[in-house]
Design a protein around this motif. Structure first.
Motif, mmCIF file in Angstrom:
data_model
loop_
_atom_site.group_PDB
_atom_site.id
_atom_site.type_symbol
_atom_site.label_atom_id
_atom_site.label_comp_id
_atom_site.label_asym_id
_atom_site.label_seq_id
_atom_site.Cartn_x
_atom_site.Cartn_y
_atom_site.Cartn_z
ATOM 1 N N GLY A 9 45.676 45.748 -20.733
ATOM 2 C CA GLY A 9 47.017 46.271 -20.970
ATOM 3 C C GLY A 9 47.778 46.485 -19.686
ATOM 4 O O GLY A 9 47.249 46.925 -18.674
ATOM 5 N N ARG A 13 53.062 46.942 -22.880
ATOM 6 C CA ARG A 13 51.974 46.731 -23.814
ATOM 7 C C ARG A 13 50.940 47.839 -23.669
ATOM 8 O O ARG A 13 50.586 48.261 -22.573
ATOM 9 N N LYS A 15 47.501 50.035 -23.668
ATOM 10 C CA LYS A 15 46.114 49.888 -23.268
ATOM 11 C C LYS A 15 45.224 50.249 -24.450
ATOM 12 O O LYS A 15 45.462 51.233 -25.138
ATOM 13 N N VAL A 16 44.185 49.458 -24.664
ATOM 14 C CA VAL A 16 43.262 49.713 -25.760
ATOM 15 C C VAL A 16 42.253 50.766 -25.329
ATOM 16 O O VAL A 16 41.604 50.644 -24.280
ATOM 17 N N ARG A 18 38.908 53.067 -26.375
ATOM 18 C CA ARG A 18 37.752 53.215 -27.253
ATOM 19 C C ARG A 18 37.079 54.550 -26.934
ATOM 20 O O ARG A 18 36.472 54.700 -25.879
ATOM 21 N N GLU A 68 45.889 58.282 -34.605
ATOM 22 C CA GLU A 68 45.497 57.131 -33.800
ATOM 23 C C GLU A 68 46.749 56.446 -33.270
ATOM 24 O O GLU A 68 47.521 55.871 -34.039
ATOM 25 N N THR A 70 49.306 53.744 -31.673
ATOM 26 C CA THR A 70 49.423 52.284 -31.720
ATOM 27 C C THR A 70 50.502 51.815 -30.745
ATOM 28 O O THR A 70 51.296 50.935 -31.065
ATOM 29 N N GLU A 105 54.241 46.560 -29.305
ATOM 30 C CA GLU A 105 53.033 45.885 -29.769
ATOM 31 C C GLU A 105 53.396 44.806 -30.789
ATOM 32 O O GLU A 105 54.083 45.087 -31.776
ATOM 33 N N ILE A 241 48.951 53.982 -25.214
ATOM 34 C CA ILE A 241 47.605 53.569 -25.583
ATOM 35 C C ILE A 241 47.555 53.250 -27.069
ATOM 36 O O ILE A 241 48.445 53.607 -27.823
ATOM 37 N N ARG A 242 46.507 52.550 -27.475
ATOM 38 C CA ARG A 242 46.256 52.327 -28.890
ATOM 39 C C ARG A 242 44.749 52.359 -29.111
ATOM 40 O O ARG A 242 43.961 52.080 -28.226
ATOM 41 N N MET A 243 44.378 52.729 -30.323
ATOM 42 C CA MET A 243 42.956 52.824 -30.661
ATOM 43 C C MET A 243 42.612 51.839 -31.770
ATOM 44 O O MET A 243 43.471 51.447 -32.543
#
Length: 243
Positions: A9, A13, A15-16, A18, A68, A70, A105, A241-243
């Motif tokens: 990312g 855009r 960042k993913v 986890r 969460e 997105t 996104e 961020i996104r999860m």
């Protein structure tokens, strides 16, 4: 690494992320924050209020819990949130929320364009618009929607937004249906634009699950937010961020 792991990312855009553990472990490892109310509108605490001419630096990260992300960049947030032990706003704790954000996104933009066009068209075909519910509570609006659906034999829980100008966006009013129990009402609007960072959706949502909440201040706040944020400036954004 901190309590999460981040992959890829850059720029607008997201960042993913986890999470490294379960929600209890992740909350325990989260740094305390001090989020302060900055005002009040429609009897709701205001937490974020960024001008549409300015660049926002606020994302869900380090601000909201129990949701969460997105890839949202927040411009406005009000709601009767409770805080968790680290000071983060518990997203699911609020009964009434008003929110304005942008997202870049690809999947979020694509789904929003499809869903909003679809349901706003269905709402346009209905005999009701949001002004027909003036002075009604969320409880009363829900009862009306359920009765209307039962009489028709199919779901009738949408209405047009009774705004003079949607500013080339699309929107509708949604009332409680059989898939989500309990009384609730949502007002939704979105607008798509091409920017220096790619396709962008601007989303405005005002929703309540408080049975005693009157629709009038919600409707007025929604109109104010749509008018104010209908043309957000094109600024470089980063950090979502996104999860």
């Amino acid at each position: 690494m901190s309590w999460w792991q981040i992959f890829g990312g850059r720029g607008a855009r997201a960042k993913v992320v986890r999470p490294a553990g379960d929600h209890i472990e992740n909350l325990r490892a989260h740094a305390p924050v001090d989020i302060q109310q900055i005002g009040t509108t429609a009897e709701l605490p205001v937490w974020i209020d960024v001008s549409p001419e300015d660049r926002t630096t606020v994302t869900y990260d380090g601000f909201l819990w129990e949701v969460e992300p997105t890839g949202e960049y927040l411009y406005y947030l009000s709601g009767d949130f409770r805080k968790n032990e680290k000071g983060l706003l518990r997203y699911e704790s609020a009964k009434t929320i008003a929110e304005v954000y942008v997202s870049f996104e690809d999947d979020v933009v694509s789904v929003d364009r499809s869903e909003m066009q679809r349901w706003s068209e269905v709402a346009r075909q209905e005999a009701t618009d949001s002004s027909d519910f003036s002075n009604m509570t969320v409880r009363e609006i829900t009862a009306f929607a359920q009765q209307r659906s039962q009489e028709a034999g199919y779901a009738r829980h949408l209405a047009r937004l009774a705004f003079k100008d949607l500013h080339r966006g699309v929107g509708y009013m949604e009332q409680a249906n059989d898939f989500i129990p309990g009384p609730w009402v949502r007002l939704l609007w979105s607008k798509h634009a091409e920017t220096s960072q790619g396709s962008r959706v601007t989303k405005v949502i005002v929703r309540s699950s408080d049975p005693d909440q009157n629709i009038n201040p919600m409707h007025d706040l929604m109109r104010t937010l749509v008018d104010r944020y209908q043309n957000i400036e094109d600024h470089p954004l980063s950090g979502a961020i996104r999860m």
